[in-house]
Design a protein around this motif. Sequence first.
Motif, PDB file in Angstrom:
ATOM      1  N   PRO A  36      15.727 -77.049  70.238  1.00 31.36           N
ATOM      2  CA  PRO A  36      14.825 -76.264  71.201  1.00 31.36           C
ATOM      3  C   PRO A  36      14.634 -74.818  70.674  1.00 31.36           C
ATOM      4  O   PRO A  36      13.466 -74.402  70.843  1.00 31.36           O
ATOM      5  N   HIS A  37      15.247 -74.243  69.920  1.00 28.58           N
ATOM      6  CA  HIS A  37      15.140 -72.646  69.679  1.00 28.58           C
ATOM      7  C   HIS A  37      14.082 -72.951  68.471  1.00 28.58           C
ATOM      8  O   HIS A  37      13.050 -72.080  68.622  1.00 28.58           O
ATOM      9  N   GLU A  38      13.852 -73.611  67.761  1.00 29.36           N
ATOM     10  CA  GLU A  38      13.027 -73.835  66.713  1.00 29.36           C
ATOM     11  C   GLU A  38      11.523 -74.103  67.136  1.00 29.36           C
ATOM     12  O   GLU A  38      10.619 -73.644  67.004  1.00 29.36           O
ATOM     13  N   LEU A  39      11.628 -75.150  68.429  1.00 32.26           N
ATOM     14  CA  LEU A  39      10.217 -75.334  68.902  1.00 32.26           C
ATOM     15  C   LEU A  39       9.848 -74.252  69.675  1.00 32.26           C
ATOM     16  O   LEU A  39       8.668 -73.986  69.573  1.00 32.26           O
ATOM     17  N   ILE A  40      10.648 -73.547  70.274  1.00 34.42           N
ATOM     18  CA  ILE A  40      10.300 -72.276  71.155  1.00 34.42           C
ATOM     19  C   ILE A  40       9.604 -71.392  70.376  1.00 34.42           C
ATOM     20  O   ILE A  40       8.582 -70.706  70.731  1.00 34.42           O
ATOM     21  N   LYS A  41      10.351 -70.937  69.100  1.00 36.69           N
ATOM     22  CA  LYS A  41       9.697 -69.910  68.406  1.00 36.69           C
ATOM     23  C   LYS A  41       8.327 -70.352  67.877  1.00 36.69           C
ATOM     24  O   LYS A  41       7.612 -69.599  67.805  1.00 36.69           O
ATOM     25  N   ARG A  42       8.066 -71.426  67.400  1.00 37.24           N
ATOM     26  CA  ARG A  42       7.006 -71.871  67.113  1.00 37.24           C
ATOM     27  C   ARG A  42       5.623 -71.880  68.063  1.00 37.24           C
ATOM     28  O   ARG A  42       4.497 -71.434  67.740  1.00 37.24           O
ATOM     29  N   TRP A  43       6.128 -72.592  69.513  1.00 40.37           N
ATOM     30  CA  TRP A  43       5.233 -72.730  70.135  1.00 40.37           C
ATOM     31  C   TRP A  43       4.922 -71.374  71.426  1.00 40.37           C
ATOM     32  O   TRP A  43       4.037 -71.564  72.113  1.00 40.37           O
ATOM     33  N   LYS A  44       5.821 -70.731  71.361  1.00 43.30           N
ATOM     34  CA  LYS A  44       6.055 -69.733  72.249  1.00 43.30           C
ATOM     35  C   LYS A  44       4.691 -68.780  72.580  1.00 43.30           C
ATOM     36  O   LYS A  44       4.336 -68.578  73.738  1.00 43.30           O
ATOM     37  N   ASP A  45       4.074 -68.364  71.439  1.00 42.89           N
ATOM     38  CA  ASP A  45       2.865 -67.701  71.302  1.00 42.89           C
ATOM     39  C   ASP A  45       1.650 -68.543  71.408  1.00 42.89           C
ATOM     40  O   ASP A  45       0.555 -68.524  71.818  1.00 42.89           O
ATOM     41  N   PHE A  46       1.855 -69.594  70.556  1.00 41.37           N
ATOM     42  CA  PHE A  46       0.846 -70.689  70.147  1.00 41.37           C
ATOM     43  C   PHE A  46       0.139 -71.496  71.534  1.00 41.37           C
ATOM     44  O   PHE A  46      -0.938 -71.429  71.583  1.00 41.37           O
ATOM     45  N   CYS A  47       1.120 -71.831  72.327  1.00 43.46           N
ATOM     46  CA  CYS A  47       0.816 -72.789  73.429  1.00 43.46           C
ATOM     47  C   CYS A  47       2.141 -72.732  74.446  1.00 43.46           C
ATOM     48  O   CYS A  47       2.583 -73.996  74.127  1.00 43.46           O
ATOM     49  N   PRO A  48       2.413 -71.759  74.946  1.00 37.39           N
ATOM     50  CA  PRO A  48       3.802 -71.937  75.870  1.00 37.39           C
ATOM     51  C   PRO A  48       3.806 -73.051  76.935  1.00 37.39           C
ATOM     52  O   PRO A  48       4.834 -73.322  76.920  1.00 37.39           O
ATOM     53  N   GLU A  49       2.778 -73.161  77.188  1.00 42.90           N
ATOM     54  CA  GLU A  49       2.768 -74.229  78.524  1.00 42.90           C
ATOM     55  C   GLU A  49       3.106 -75.745  77.808  1.00 42.90           C
ATOM     56  O   GLU A  49       3.616 -76.470  78.534  1.00 42.90           O
ATOM     57  N   ALA A  50       2.829 -75.895  76.582  1.00 43.90           N
ATOM     58  CA  ALA A  50       3.080 -77.383  75.764  1.00 43.90           C
ATOM     59  C   ALA A  50       5.066 -77.362  75.920  1.00 43.90           C
ATOM     60  O   ALA A  50       5.294 -78.496  75.895  1.00 43.90           O
ATOM     61  N   ILE A  51       5.407 -76.085  75.898  1.00 40.67           N
ATOM     62  CA  ILE A  51       7.151 -76.230  76.199  1.00 40.67           C
ATOM     63  C   ILE A  51       7.355 -76.372  77.699  1.00 40.67           C
ATOM     64  O   ILE A  51       8.180 -77.334  77.960  1.00 40.67           O
ATOM     65  N   THR A  52       6.835 -75.490  78.385  1.00 40.04           N
ATOM     66  CA  THR A  52       7.355 -75.262  79.598  1.00 40.04           C
ATOM     67  C   THR A  52       6.801 -76.863  80.592  1.00 40.04           C
ATOM     68  O   THR A  52       7.594 -77.167  81.640  1.00 40.04           O
ATOM     69  N   ASN A  53       5.793 -77.410  80.042  1.00 35.51           N
ATOM     70  CA  ASN A  53       5.241 -78.663  80.923  1.00 35.51           C
ATOM     71  C   ASN A  53       6.209 -79.603  80.684  1.00 35.51           C
ATOM     72  O   ASN A  53       6.398 -80.708  81.401  1.00 35.51           O
ATOM     73  N   THR A  54       7.022 -79.626  79.487  1.00 37.88           N
ATOM     74  CA  THR A  54       8.052 -80.811  79.307  1.00 37.88           C
ATOM     75  C   THR A  54       8.986 -80.685  80.224  1.00 37.88           C
ATOM     76  O   THR A  54       9.519 -81.839  80.834  1.00 37.88           O
ATOM     77  N   ARG A  55       9.754 -79.539  80.588  1.00 40.95           N
ATOM     78  CA  ARG A  55      10.704 -79.263  81.715  1.00 40.95           C
ATOM     79  C   ARG A  55       9.972 -79.821  83.058  1.00 40.95           C
ATOM     80  O   ARG A  55      10.672 -80.317  83.885  1.00 40.95           O
ATOM     81  N   ALA A  56       8.865 -79.408  83.333  1.00 42.20           N
ATOM     82  CA  ALA A  56       8.286 -79.890  84.556  1.00 42.20           C
ATOM     83  C   ALA A  56       8.142 -81.087  84.993  1.00 42.20           C
ATOM     84  O   ALA A  56       8.249 -81.729  85.873  1.00 42.20           O
ATOM     85  N   ILE A  57       7.910 -81.779  83.556  1.00 49.27           N
ATOM     86  CA  ILE A  57       7.653 -83.722  83.807  1.00 49.27           C
ATOM     87  C   ILE A  57       9.077 -83.879  83.988  1.00 49.27           C
ATOM     88  O   ILE A  57       9.302 -84.753  84.883  1.00 49.27           O
ATOM     89  N   ALA A  58      10.014 -83.436  83.464  1.00 53.09           N
ATOM     90  CA  ALA A  58      11.741 -83.876  83.519  1.00 53.09           C
ATOM     91  C   ALA A  58      11.934 -83.406  84.952  1.00 53.09           C
ATOM     92  O   ALA A  58      12.642 -84.365  85.584  1.00 53.09           O
ATOM     93  N   ASP A  59      11.392 -82.389  85.618  1.00 52.80           N
ATOM     94  CA  ASP A  59      11.784 -82.160  87.103  1.00 52.80           C
ATOM     95  C   ASP A  59      11.252 -83.292  87.895  1.00 52.80           C
ATOM     96  O   ASP A  59      11.559 -83.315  89.180  1.00 52.80           O
ATOM     97  N   ARG A  60      10.177 -83.746  87.577  1.00 55.04           N
ATOM     98  CA  ARG A  60       9.183 -84.795  88.393  1.00 55.04           C
ATOM     99  C   ARG A  60       9.876 -86.133  88.264  1.00 55.04           C
ATOM    100  O   ARG A  60       9.705 -86.955  89.216  1.00 55.04           O
ATOM    101  N   CYS A  61      10.814 -86.487  87.210  1.00 53.30           N
ATOM    102  CA  CYS A  61      11.422 -87.833  87.040  1.00 53.30           C
ATOM    103  C   CYS A  61      12.703 -87.721  87.775  1.00 53.30           C
ATOM    104  O   CYS A  61      13.684 -87.209  87.238  1.00 53.30           O
ATOM    105  N   ASN A  62      12.663 -88.547  88.557  1.00 51.72           N
ATOM    106  CA  ASN A  62      13.974 -88.709  89.330  1.00 51.72           C
ATOM    107  C   ASN A  62      14.530 -90.199  89.611  1.00 51.72           C
ATOM    108  O   ASN A  62      15.006 -90.476  90.737  1.00 51.72           O
TER     109      ASN A  62
END
Length: 303
Positions: free
Chosen positions: A265-291
Motif C-alpha cells: 500500500p505504501h508504494e501504491l499511495i506514493k505513486r497515486w497520491k498526487d496523480f489521482c488520489p481518489e483512485a486510492i480512497t475509492n477502493t476503501r469506499a467500495i470495501a466499506d460498502r461490501c458487507n
Amino acid sequence: MAEHTADTGLTPSDYVHLHNHTQYSLLDGLTKVPELISYVKESGMVAVAQTDHGTLSGNLDFFKTAVAEGIKPIMGMETYVAARTMYDKEAAKDKVYYHLILLAMNEVGYKNLMQLSTVANLDGFYYKPRVDHEVLEKYNEGIIVLSGCIGGEVGDAIRQGQIDKAKEIAGWYKQVFGDRYYIEVQDHGHPEHPSKWAEQERVNTGLLELAKELDIPPVVTCDAHYLKHKDQQAHEILLCVQSGSFYSDEKRWSLADFELHVTGPHELIKRWKDFCPEAITNTRAIADRCNFEFELGKILIPK
C-alpha cells in the motif's frame, strides 16, 4: 497507530486490493489464500477481495481464513462477457470475450453472483463461462462492478481507439448499476511505475478522461496473479503448464513484462497520491460498502 505515507494523510488502511487471482484461478493464479491474508494484515490493510476467473469456488475458504485473521473479506469474481450474447457460439465471432470484476455488497448480491456464475457455466460456456448484458442487468442488484483490465469492454475499446464505443459501454453500465459502477485503472500503467507498460498508460489516460466526463469514480488495482514480485518466474512456469509450452520457447504466452503482484500500500499511495488520489480512497469506499458474510453452521438442505 497506522503509519502515514509521506505525510499525505493516507494510510495503508485507505487502500484495498479489489482485483486478485488466487490458486482458485486454475493454472493462472499463483497466490495462496492464507499467504494473501497474512500479507494484507502485515501491510496494515484492513480488507481484500477475491476475484478468481469465472468461479466462486474459493470463496468459503477465503472468507473463513480472512475472518480468522480479522481481515474483511470481499467476495467477488472476474467474469467473462460475451462479444455478442452468451448464446452465440460461432468460432469466427464469439471466441472473443471481455473481463469484468463483480463484487458482492450483501446477501442479495452474493446470490446474484451465484446466479451469474451458474448461468455462465451452464448456458454461456464457450471456451470460457460467459455472461452478457441482458443477464447482468437481470441479476445486477447488490453487485458492485469494476470495468476490468485492458481486456475489459471499456479498456479494449479505448485501446482500439474506439472512444465513442467506450463511452456507450460505460454509459450502459452506469445506467444499470448506478453508483455501483467504477472505472478500473491499473497500476502498471502509472507513468512512474518501475515496469510501466506504455499501452496500459495510454489506456489509463483514456479511462480517467472517460471517468471524469461521465462522472464515474475511478479505482486503481494491480490485477494480482501472484503474491510477491519474486514469484513472477514461478507464475511464468504455471502459464507454461496452462498453455502446454516450454519455458525456453521465446514465442510462448508470457506476462513477464508486467508486475502483477499484490503491491504494498505504501508504494501504491506514493505513486497515486498526487496523480489521482481518489483512485486510492475509492477502493476503501467500495470495501466499506461490501458487507456480506456467510452464515456458517446452518443446515442448508432445500425443502
